[in-house]
Design an enzyme around this catalytic site. Structure first.
Site, PDB file in Angstrom:
ATOM      1  N   ARG A 232       0.851  -1.189   0.000  1.00 53.05           N
ATOM      2  CA  ARG A 232       0.000   0.000   0.000  1.00 53.05           C
ATOM      3  C   ARG A 232       0.887   1.239   0.000  1.00 53.05           C
ATOM      4  NH1 ARG A 232      -3.580  -2.500  -1.706  1.00 53.05           N
ATOM      5  NH2 ARG A 232      -5.639  -2.896  -0.834  1.00 53.05           N
ATOM      6  N   GLU A 261      -3.594   7.672  -4.536  1.00 53.77           N
ATOM      7  CA  GLU A 261      -4.005   7.160  -5.858  1.00 53.77           C
ATOM      8  C   GLU A 261      -5.351   7.743  -6.285  1.00 53.77           C
ATOM      9  OE1 GLU A 261      -3.959   2.897  -5.557  1.00 53.77           O
ATOM     10  OE2 GLU A 261      -1.875   2.885  -4.898  1.00 53.77           O
ATOM     11  N   HIS A 279      -1.177   0.553  -9.944  1.00 52.16           N
ATOM     12  CA  HIS A 279      -1.896  -0.400  -9.074  1.00 52.16           C
ATOM     13  C   HIS A 279      -2.506  -1.538  -9.909  1.00 52.16           C
ATOM     14  CE1 HIS A 279      -3.980  -0.704  -4.903  1.00 52.16           C
ATOM     15  NE2 HIS A 279      -3.828  -1.912  -5.442  1.00 52.16           N
TER      16      HIS A 279
HETATM   17  P1  NAP Z   1      -1.262 -11.345   4.771  1.00 50.28           P
HETATM   18  O1  NAP Z   1      -1.236 -12.768   4.382  1.00 50.28           O
HETATM   19  O2  NAP Z   1      -2.149 -10.910   5.875  1.00 50.28           O
HETATM   20  O3  NAP Z   1       0.246 -10.918   5.114  1.00 50.28           O
HETATM   21  C1  NAP Z   1       0.568  -9.715   5.703  1.00 50.28           C
HETATM   22  C2  NAP Z   1       2.014  -9.787   6.177  1.00 50.28           C
HETATM   23  O4  NAP Z   1       2.383  -8.498   6.680  1.00 50.28           O
HETATM   24  C3  NAP Z   1       2.233 -10.786   7.299  1.00 50.28           C
HETATM   25  O5  NAP Z   1       3.459 -11.441   7.117  1.00 50.28           O
HETATM   26  C4  NAP Z   1       2.286  -9.904   8.554  1.00 50.28           C
HETATM   27  O6  NAP Z   1       3.089 -10.536   9.543  1.00 50.28           O
HETATM   28  C5  NAP Z   1       2.960  -8.649   7.979  1.00 50.28           C
HETATM   29  N1  NAP Z   1       2.682  -7.458   8.754  1.00 50.28           N
HETATM   30  C6  NAP Z   1       1.481  -6.939   9.111  1.00 50.28           C
HETATM   31  N2  NAP Z   1       1.661  -5.833   9.845  1.00 50.28           N
HETATM   32  C7  NAP Z   1       2.995  -5.645   9.963  1.00 50.28           C
HETATM   33  C8  NAP Z   1       3.809  -4.680  10.610  1.00 50.28           C
HETATM   34  N3  NAP Z   1       3.269  -3.676  11.325  1.00 50.28           N
HETATM   35  N4  NAP Z   1       5.144  -4.795  10.501  1.00 50.28           N
HETATM   36  C9  NAP Z   1       5.688  -5.813   9.802  1.00 50.28           C
HETATM   37  N5  NAP Z   1       4.984  -6.758   9.171  1.00 50.28           N
HETATM   38  C10 NAP Z   1       3.649  -6.681   9.245  1.00 50.28           C
HETATM   39  O7  NAP Z   1      -1.639 -10.427   3.540  1.00 50.28           O
HETATM   40  P2  NAP Z   1      -1.409 -10.689   1.971  1.00 50.28           P
HETATM   41  O8  NAP Z   1      -2.532 -11.453   1.424  1.00 50.28           O
HETATM   42  O9  NAP Z   1      -0.009 -11.202   1.780  1.00 50.28           O
HETATM   43  O10 NAP Z   1      -1.529  -9.173   1.424  1.00 50.28           O
HETATM   44  C11 NAP Z   1      -0.706  -8.165   1.959  1.00 50.28           C
HETATM   45  C12 NAP Z   1      -1.147  -6.796   1.507  1.00 50.28           C
HETATM   46  O11 NAP Z   1      -0.725  -6.569   0.159  1.00 50.28           O
HETATM   47  C13 NAP Z   1      -2.657  -6.542   1.461  1.00 50.28           C
HETATM   48  O12 NAP Z   1      -3.168  -6.200   2.734  1.00 50.28           O
HETATM   49  C14 NAP Z   1      -2.775  -5.414   0.467  1.00 50.28           C
HETATM   50  O13 NAP Z   1      -2.732  -4.164   1.119  1.00 50.28           O
HETATM   51  C15 NAP Z   1      -1.545  -5.575  -0.418  1.00 50.28           C
HETATM   52  N6  NAP Z   1      -1.907  -5.994  -1.793  1.00 50.28           N
HETATM   53  C16 NAP Z   1      -1.634  -5.156  -2.841  1.00 50.28           C
HETATM   54  C17 NAP Z   1      -1.989  -5.557  -4.116  1.00 50.28           C
HETATM   55  C18 NAP Z   1      -1.735  -4.687  -5.297  1.00 50.28           C
HETATM   56  O14 NAP Z   1      -2.515  -4.736  -6.233  1.00 50.28           O
HETATM   57  N7  NAP Z   1      -0.667  -3.903  -5.307  1.00 50.28           N
HETATM   58  C19 NAP Z   1      -2.593  -6.796  -4.334  1.00 50.28           C
HETATM   59  C20 NAP Z   1      -2.816  -7.611  -3.253  1.00 50.28           C
HETATM   60  C21 NAP Z   1      -2.465  -7.211  -1.980  1.00 50.28           C
HETATM   61  P3  NAP Z   1       2.883 -10.220  11.113  1.00 50.28           P
HETATM   62  O15 NAP Z   1       1.395 -10.207  11.368  1.00 50.28           O
HETATM   63  O16 NAP Z   1       3.634 -11.318  11.802  1.00 50.28           O
HETATM   64  O17 NAP Z   1       3.503  -8.889  11.344  1.00 50.28           O
HETATM   65  C1  8YV Z   2      -6.852  -4.594  -6.172  1.00 50.33           C
HETATM   66  C2  8YV Z   2      -5.392  -4.897  -4.105  1.00 50.33           C
HETATM   67  O1  8YV Z   2      -6.312  -3.838  -7.190  1.00 50.33           O
HETATM   68  O2  8YV Z   2      -6.238  -6.957  -3.357  1.00 50.33           O
HETATM   69  C3  8YV Z   2      -5.759  -5.856  -3.046  1.00 50.33           C
HETATM   70  O3  8YV Z   2      -5.549  -5.530  -1.870  1.00 50.33           O
HETATM   71  O4  8YV Z   2      -4.822  -3.875  -3.850  1.00 50.33           O
HETATM   72  C4  8YV Z   2      -5.667  -5.204  -5.526  1.00 50.33           C
HETATM   73  O5  8YV Z   2      -5.711  -6.556  -5.778  1.00 50.33           O
HETATM   74  C5  8YV Z   2      -7.784  -3.722  -5.427  1.00 50.33           C
HETATM   75  O6  8YV Z   2      -8.167  -4.202  -4.214  1.00 50.33           O
HETATM   76  C6  8YV Z   2      -9.034  -3.509  -6.266  1.00 50.33           C
HETATM   77  O7  8YV Z   2      -9.242  -2.220  -6.500  1.00 50.33           O
END
Ligand code: NAP
Ligand code: 8YV
Length: 320
Positions: A232, A261, A279
């Site tokens: 994020r 964004e 994104h």
């Molecule tokens: P997840 O399985 O919940 O993993 C989150 C990771 O972050 C865990 O390893 C957690 O470990 C760590 N974490 C949380 N808070 C933290 C902190 N304060 N300091 C250090 N580490 C921390 O989530 P995910 O499915 O992998 O997705 C992660 C994030 O990626 C989503 O929440 C979303 O915002 C983002 N994302 C972006 C896109 C995109 O389109 N760019 C797409 C998908 C996801 P601990 O709890 O042990 O700290």
């Molecule tokens: C999407 C994301 O682009 O899953 C997330 O957390 O950031 C992306 O996969 C978004 O959520 C949809 O607008």
């Protein structure tokens, strides 16, 4: 009047969500999360919602019969989960179905940032290869690097596993070390940044992660350092990042996410040492379809079987 539950979609969402909701439920659409144009009597009938983006407490307050919110995306920082939890409303997200797509994009963004393929392609398209000769060598290389992953959850682990064949050292920072991986864990983000020369951030937007990649972390990453952010935009102190890229505190950055964004600071766009994408980490047709299906399947499961498929931890089910 129909006995099908009324489901609200506030603002824009993937077309497949809209179509499947309209097939199975009564659909109420509003232009945005204020729902300003809709009379309270109609909002009082809403029992479910599907959202991509913001679902604020003010909207939750206007929906006294709301039972479930299906949020599009694995990150659900746009939804006020505390307000939902206080009312016993279930919030669901779309975990796992996008892990591979986002991890693949991260590797592509990393290589693009380091080897500058976006500039090389523009060079070819502009006819400069023919007139000026070979594109300049990229100052940076992935070879021999140490990669630190900020967040080793569902997606972070997929990124780490993809990096193993690239023969880089891998370490990570999370609040709690994982027992099921052999990668080195660092207790602090600044400690991880000091130990590596590539930092990949894939953490949720929370008060704790807000601005956590700051000037100190960037200085620790160092002049050969590369930052990749696919989590994020709020995680990075964007002005500090711009300064670090301008003055050589770090070497380069690849960003899929931004603080405000879809607005991206012109100062970032003007930099020669960045790769910027809008994104799109999960943005393929198959993956977005799978996310859309999981949004709807959660709502269907709630109304048909009385349980959600993928509730977020703040609104667990069953609520014990
Ligand atoms: P997840 O399985 O919940 O993993 C989150 C990771 O972050 C865990 O390893 C957690 O470990 C760590 N974490 C949380 N808070 C933290 C902190 N304060 N300091 C250090 N580490 C921390 O989530 P995910 O499915 O992998 O997705 C992660 C994030 O990626 C989503 O929440 C979303 O915002 C983002 N994302 C972006 C896109 C995109 O389109 N760019 C797409 C998908 C996801 P601990 O709890 O042990 O700290
Ligand atoms: C999407 C994301 O682009 O899953 C997330 O957390 O950031 C992306 O996969 C978004 O959520 C949809 O607008």
């Amino acid at each position: 009047m129909s006995d099908r539950p009324l489901v609200l979609i506030p603002g824009r969402i993937h077309l497949r969500v809209r179509e499947r909701i309209a097939d199975r439920f009564e659909l109420l659409e509003t232009t945005d999360a204020t729902a300003a144009e809709v009379a309270s009597e109609q909002l009082h009938q809403v029992r479910g919602a599907a959202v991509s983006g913001r679902f604020p407490a003010a909207l939750i307050e206007r929906l006294p019969k709301l039972e479930v919110i299906g949020s599009f995306g694995v990150g659900y920082d746009g939804v006020d989960v505390r307000a939902a939890a206080a009312r016993g409303i279930i919030v669901t997200n779309t975990p796992d179905v996008l892990n591979d797509e986002v991890a693949d994009t991260t590797i592509a963004l990393l290589l693009n940032t380091i080897r500058r393929f976006h500039f090389a392609e523009r060079y070819l398209r502009d006819g400069r290869w023919e007139t000026e000769g070979a594109f300049p060598l990229s100052p940076l290389s992935l070879k021999g690097r140490k990669v630190g992953i900020h967040g080793l959850g569902r997606i972070g682990l997929e990124i780490a596993q993809r990096l193993v064949p690239f023969k880089v050292d891998i370490a990570y920072h999370t609040r709690r070390p994982r027992a099921d991986v052999g990668f080195a864990h660092h207790d602090t983000l600044v400690g991880l940044a000091r130990a590596v020369d590539i930092l990949i951030s894939i953490v949720p937007s929370t008060p704790e992660t807000q601005g956590s990649i700051n000037a100190e972390v960037l200085a620790a990453l160092g002049p050969n350092g590369v930052l990749i952010n696919v989590g994020r935009g709020s995680t990075v102190d964007e002005p500090a990042l711009i300064a670090a890229l301008q003055n050589g505190t770090i070497a380069a950055a690849g960003l899929d996410v931004f603080a405000d964004e879809p607005r991206v600071p012109q100062a970032l766009i003007d930099l020669p040492n960045v790769s910027l994408i809008p994104h799109v980490a999960s943005a393929s047709v198959p993956t977005r379809n799978a996310m859309a299906d999981l949004v709807v399947d959660n709502i269907v499961s709630w109304f048909e079987k009385g349980r959600p498929l993928t509730p977020v931890p703040e609104t667990p089910y069953p609520n014990t």
